[in-house]
Design a protein around this motif. Structure first.
Motif, PDB file in Angstrom:
ATOM      1  N   UNK A  54       1.001  -1.209  -0.008  1.00  0.00           N
ATOM      2  CA  UNK A  54      -0.169   0.036  -0.066  1.00  0.00           C
ATOM      3  C   UNK A  54       0.950   1.216  -0.029  1.00  0.00           C
ATOM      4  N   UNK A  55       2.076   1.158   0.936  1.00  0.00           N
ATOM      5  CA  UNK A  55       2.551   2.439   0.974  1.00  0.00           C
ATOM      6  C   UNK A  55       3.479   2.594  -0.251  1.00  0.00           C
ATOM      7  N   UNK A  56       4.152   1.633  -1.065  1.00  0.00           N
ATOM      8  CA  UNK A  56       4.716   1.627  -2.241  1.00  0.00           C
ATOM      9  C   UNK A  56       3.741   2.233  -3.185  1.00  0.00           C
ATOM     10  N   UNK A  57       2.530   1.611  -3.213  1.00  0.00           N
ATOM     11  CA  UNK A  57       1.552   2.268  -4.130  1.00  0.00           C
ATOM     12  C   UNK A  57       1.506   3.915  -4.080  1.00  0.00           C
ATOM     13  N   UNK A  58       1.360   4.089  -2.641  1.00  0.00           N
ATOM     14  CA  UNK A  58       1.102   5.502  -2.412  1.00  0.00           C
ATOM     15  C   UNK A  58       2.247   6.420  -2.916  1.00  0.00           C
TER      16      UNK A  58
END
Ligand code: ZN
Length: 578
Positions: free
Chosen positions: A42-46
């Motif tokens: 999720x954070x990589x995508x953000x």
């Protein structure tokens, strides 16, 4: 503001991504929490969607996986040193220290997304940097289960409290047995936050609140920062939370009884705990505990509101907090008294307008004895006493420096990991220093976090000339880490390295005497030394047990002779006081 799914869909037009960024919590309608891998994904995508977010890596954890922290900086510089100089306020949020308590993991994911992607919120954080540890206890997060939080109302699955080696990381901040703690040190000292938040879910009493706070104990923090926490920051925080419709109260520190008659006392966050540790480096710290019996959905939203209130306070009070931090760091000076342990004072209390549930004791169907039952249908608001005043139980005068022989490398490593400045002795030399001998201590009979801890430690002090070698360490106390040094190196301090067993080898005598040989030596010593002889005879007179124990008598003479080894019970960190 509540984290809202609909807003996520709006980002589509701005950022051109086919899929809105939705957390597991949101897509499951508040039933589930993300796994460790889902959280990082999720954070990589953000980070791919916005230049305002980056992910940084710290050292390995005990699980063999590195610790990460995610940084939100509208200027996209992600340089803490530069930000500090530019007068930005830095916040560090730690999540998942107990992965069975994942409310902060979820709230942080939504907060970082919302504040990075939605321009209408940017005004609030233009002068703030937010760093988030997505999941601190990675090993625990990988051990998913549905039962280890027996009292907790969701989510469906979550991680386990112990880390990859079954340590509770929220007791490891001083002893640093785990790699997680070392990776935390790296993160914490790089970020050097003005405000630190550690997110949890409670056990214990029942009451109406969804969330409670455990501020750094203000007397223990001390100075202007302590008064500011108690008289300004906390009341402002409580008012902001009230405005958001999420009332907050101090952590209800009672077990198996209700707080409505006797009231309750503030939790004392000693240095082994997260905010106790951050206090040693002058950071304003708050733990939060959402209430285990409230739904996961409600708890995550309460955590989100709290984190948002912290962003609001960072904007209004950031400059003040940064100034207080500098003054706090300059307050540790040689010659000043410093508390090593604290006790609760019941001399004064605050009246707390407490929203509880009536409790009654009824007969248990299981044990036949009395048990506590809270009446959820019997809410009340009562004024109850809240004891949040602590006074020093033991104090010491801060020395100019501590001198540590180079052999004590486990201690030296910990100081280095914590950014302590030191000098090396340039040539073999004798220095007049204060020397501690351990005169008393008790050891716990059962293990606690991998240690048989010592408590009730007492020392006697003498001034002696001690020989040091080239390469031994002189550590001056007049430095940013001064408080950390005093509270770890003073053996009587509540979480000292001594209490955590780092110096146990000095507690054991290495050489002994053979009684049949020492008999003759002892006789000669008594003939030669009149004072010793008088002491020996006097002791025999008043102590019949001693008078009847031949070994104790020989041992007494041995300990008063030059044969008795010098290192036994001598604490090998020396105080340079003038
Ligand atoms: Zn916890």
């Amino acid at each position: 503001m509540k984290p809202v799914l609909i807003l996520s869909f709006l980002f589509l037009s701005c950022y051109g991504h086919a899929q809105p960024l939705v957390t597991v919590f949101e897509s499951s309608q508040g039933q589930s929490t993300a796994t460790y891998h889902e959280t990082m994904e999720y954070y990589r995508s953000l980070a791919e969607r916005t230049p305002h977010i980056t992910i940084k890596e710290a050292g390995l954890t005990d699980a063999g996986v590195p610790l990460h922290f995610v940084v939100l900086d509208l200027d996209a510089e992600f340089d803490f040193e530069k930000a500090r100089k530019a007068g930005k306020t830095i916040i560090l949020i730690n999540n998942g220290i107990h992965p069975g308590e994942p409310d902060g993991i979820e709230a942080s994911m939504m907060l970082m997304r919302d504040y990075a992607l939605q321009p209408q919120y940017h005004a609030l954080i233009e002068n703030t940097i937010v760093a988030v540890i997505p999941v601190y206890n990675i090993g625990g997060a990988l051990q998913r289960n549905s039962h280890s939080r027996a009292n907790q109302n969701g989510p469906e699955e979550y991680g386990f409290r112990g880390n990859a080696r079954n340590y509770d990381l929220n007791r490891d901040f001083i002893k640093a047995d785990t790699k997680n703690t070392r990776a935390f040190y790296e993160t914490f000292h790089a970020v050097d936050p003005d405000i630190f938040i550690d997110t949890h879910v409670s056990n214990g009493a029942d009451y109406q609140y969804s969330i409670t706070h455990l501020a750094t104990q203000h007397d223990k923090m001390g100075g202007e920062m302590g008064s500011y926490i108690e008289n300004e920051f906390t009341p402002k925080l409580e008012a902001l939370m009230g405005k958001k419709g999420t009332d907050i109260t101090p952590y209800v520190n009672v077990f198996n009884t209700t707080p409505d008659h006797e009231g309750f006392s503030q939790f004392l966050d000693n240095p082994r705990y997260s905010t106790g540790y951050t206090t040693l480096f002058h950071t304003l710290g708050f733990m939060i505990e959402t209430h285990m019996l409230k739904t996961f959905d409600r708890r995550v939203n309460a955590t989100y509101h709290f984190l948002e209130a912290i962003l609001e306070l960072a904007k209004t009070d950031g400059q003040r907090i940064r100034q207080l931090k500098v003054r706090q760091s300059e307050s540790i000076k040689p010659g000043k008294k410093h508390a090593l342990s604290w006790r609760l004072s019941k001399a004064t209390s605050k009246q707390l307008k407490f929203k509880g549930y009536e409790g009654e004791m009824i007969e248990s169907k299981v044990t036949g004895q009395s048990r506590l039952l809270y009446g959820r249908n019997k809410p009340f608001v009562k004024n109850i006493p809240y004891y949040n005043h602590y006074v020093p139980a033991k104090e010491v005068e801060i020395p100019i420096a501590y001198i540590i022989p180079q052999g004590w490398h486990e201690i030296i490593d910990r100081l280095k990991w914590n950014g302590v400045d030191y000098q090396l002795i340039q040539k073999d030399t004798a220095i007049t220093v204060e020397v501690y001998r351990i005169s008393k201590y008790n050891t716990s009979s059962s293990p606690y976090e991998g240690h048989y801890r010592h408590n009730n430690v007492q020392v006697v002090v003498s001034t002696e000339s001690v020989s040091f070698r080239k390469g031994d360490y002189i550590v001056y106390t007049d430095q940013f880490a001064g408080r950390y040094l005093v509270e770890t190196l003073e053996p009587e301090a509540v979480d000292s390295f001594f209490s955590w067993n780092f110096f146990d080898t000095i507690l054991q005598q290495k050489e002994h005497f053979s009684p049949y040989v020492f008999e003759d030596v002892a006789w000669q010593l008594l003939q030669r030394d009149k004072t010793l002889r008088q002491e020996f005879e006097a002791k025999k007179k008043v102590n019949s047990e001693f008078a009847n124990n031949w070994y104790a008598q020989l041992d007494f003479i041995y300990r008063h002779s030059e044969y008795y080894e010098k290192a036994h019970m001598v604490y090998p960190v020396y105080r340079w006081v003038h």
